[in-house]
Design a protein around this motif. Structure first.
Motif, PDB file in Angstrom:
ATOM      1  N   VAL A  14       0.467  -1.085  -0.429  1.00  0.00           N
ATOM      2  CA  VAL A  14      -0.301  -0.312  -0.213  1.00  0.00           C
ATOM      3  C   VAL A  14       0.481   1.419  -0.346  1.00  0.00           C
ATOM      4  O   VAL A  14       2.310   0.882   0.670  1.00  0.00           O
ATOM      5  N   THR A  15       0.774   2.371  -1.062  1.00  0.00           N
ATOM      6  CA  THR A  15       0.910   3.541  -0.981  1.00  0.00           C
ATOM      7  C   THR A  15      -0.258   4.586  -0.787  1.00  0.00           C
ATOM      8  O   THR A  15      -1.222   4.696  -0.868  1.00  0.00           O
ATOM      9  N   VAL A  16       0.442   5.364   0.767  1.00  0.00           N
ATOM     10  CA  VAL A  16      -0.774   5.980   0.976  1.00  0.00           C
ATOM     11  C   VAL A  16      -0.297   7.482   0.786  1.00  0.00           C
ATOM     12  O   VAL A  16       1.903   8.112   1.127  1.00  0.00           O
ATOM     13  N   ASP A  18       0.005  11.149   1.543  1.00  0.00           N
ATOM     14  CA  ASP A  18      -0.788  12.322   1.755  1.00  0.00           C
ATOM     15  C   ASP A  18      -0.665  13.650   2.405  1.00  0.00           C
ATOM     16  O   ASP A  18       0.441  13.894   3.536  1.00  0.00           O
ATOM     17  N   PRO A  31      -3.313   4.171   9.983  1.00  0.00           N
ATOM     18  CA  PRO A  31      -4.281   2.843   9.715  1.00  0.00           C
ATOM     19  C   PRO A  31      -4.305   2.244  10.533  1.00  0.00           C
ATOM     20  O   PRO A  31      -3.934   2.395  11.498  1.00  0.00           O
ATOM     21  N   HIS A  79      -6.361   2.023   5.149  1.00  0.00           N
ATOM     22  CA  HIS A  79      -5.631   3.088   5.079  1.00  0.00           C
ATOM     23  C   HIS A  79      -6.176   4.155   4.892  1.00  0.00           C
ATOM     24  O   HIS A  79      -6.241   4.821   5.344  1.00  0.00           O
ATOM     25  N   ALA A  80      -7.582   3.687   4.168  1.00  0.00           N
ATOM     26  CA  ALA A  80      -8.484   4.441   3.577  1.00  0.00           C
ATOM     27  C   ALA A  80      -9.815   5.141   4.566  1.00  0.00           C
ATOM     28  O   ALA A  80     -10.433   6.717   4.781  1.00  0.00           O
ATOM     29  N   LEU A  83      -8.007   7.839   6.740  1.00  0.00           N
ATOM     30  CA  LEU A  83      -8.116   9.355   6.002  1.00  0.00           C
ATOM     31  C   LEU A  83      -9.541  10.169   6.268  1.00  0.00           C
ATOM     32  O   LEU A  83      -9.268  11.039   6.291  1.00  0.00           O
ATOM     33  N   VAL A  90      -9.866  11.066  -0.473  1.00  0.00           N
ATOM     34  CA  VAL A  90      -9.271   9.602  -0.844  1.00  0.00           C
ATOM     35  C   VAL A  90     -10.151   9.378  -2.491  1.00  0.00           C
ATOM     36  O   VAL A  90     -10.667   9.017  -2.191  1.00  0.00           O
ATOM     37  N   ALA A  92      -8.522   5.723  -4.036  1.00  0.00           N
ATOM     38  CA  ALA A  92      -8.228   4.614  -4.303  1.00  0.00           C
ATOM     39  C   ALA A  92      -8.073   3.756  -5.342  1.00  0.00           C
ATOM     40  O   ALA A  92      -8.887   3.806  -6.024  1.00  0.00           O
TER      41      ALA A  92
END
Length: 140
Positions: A14-16, A18, A31, A79-80, A83, A90, A92
């Motif tokens: 997973v890449t976030v 922010d 998360p 993760h979402a 956020l 978001v 995704a």
């Protein structure tokens, strides 16, 4: 031995991004944990967002636990959801069946219910949300 699908999801990278946290404009969002702890943390997050003494919050949490039968959260949900509950926008991208719909809808319902809690004019939105959640449960 064949692993359960939920366990295999935990290996998905997973890449976030922010930007608010990266620039220091907002605190970073953590998360939710994997496994059953993540479902419990989701329940606690929903109660913090909406309020713990609220029939609609109870109905939303019950739908997540019982109707949706969440035993663990997928990476996109882990993760979402935090956020979105923190007010971040978001976007995704994940495989079909990875839980994107729940990742968007659960925070949207919680936000709608929380906004209604702030509205002293009445509980029409909460009543509508509660009826919708109860109708989903009756469809089982």
């Amino acid at each position: 031995a064949m692993r359960r699908l939920a366990e295999a999801y935990d290996d998905v990278p997973v890449t976030v991004d922010d930007p608010l946290a990266a620039t220091g404009s907002a605190d970073p969002v953590t998360p939710l944990p994997a496994g059953p702890e993540g479902v419990a943390a989701l329940d606690a997050s929903l109660r913090r967002r909406v309020g713990s003494n609220n029939a609609a919050t109870d109905e939303l949490a019950k739908n997540v636990r019982e109707r949706c039968r969440f035993m663990s959260l997928t990476p996109v949900q882990r993760h979402a959801v935090p956020l979105a509950l923190a007010g971040r926008d978001v976007i995704a991208s994940a495989a079909t069946g990875s839980g994107k719909t729940a990742a968007y809808l659960i925070p949207a319902l919680a936000t709608m219910l929380a906004d209604d809690e702030d509205d002293t004019a009445g509980n029409e939105d909460e009543d509508e949300a509660l009826r919708a959640l109860q109708a989903l449960r009756q469809d089982e």
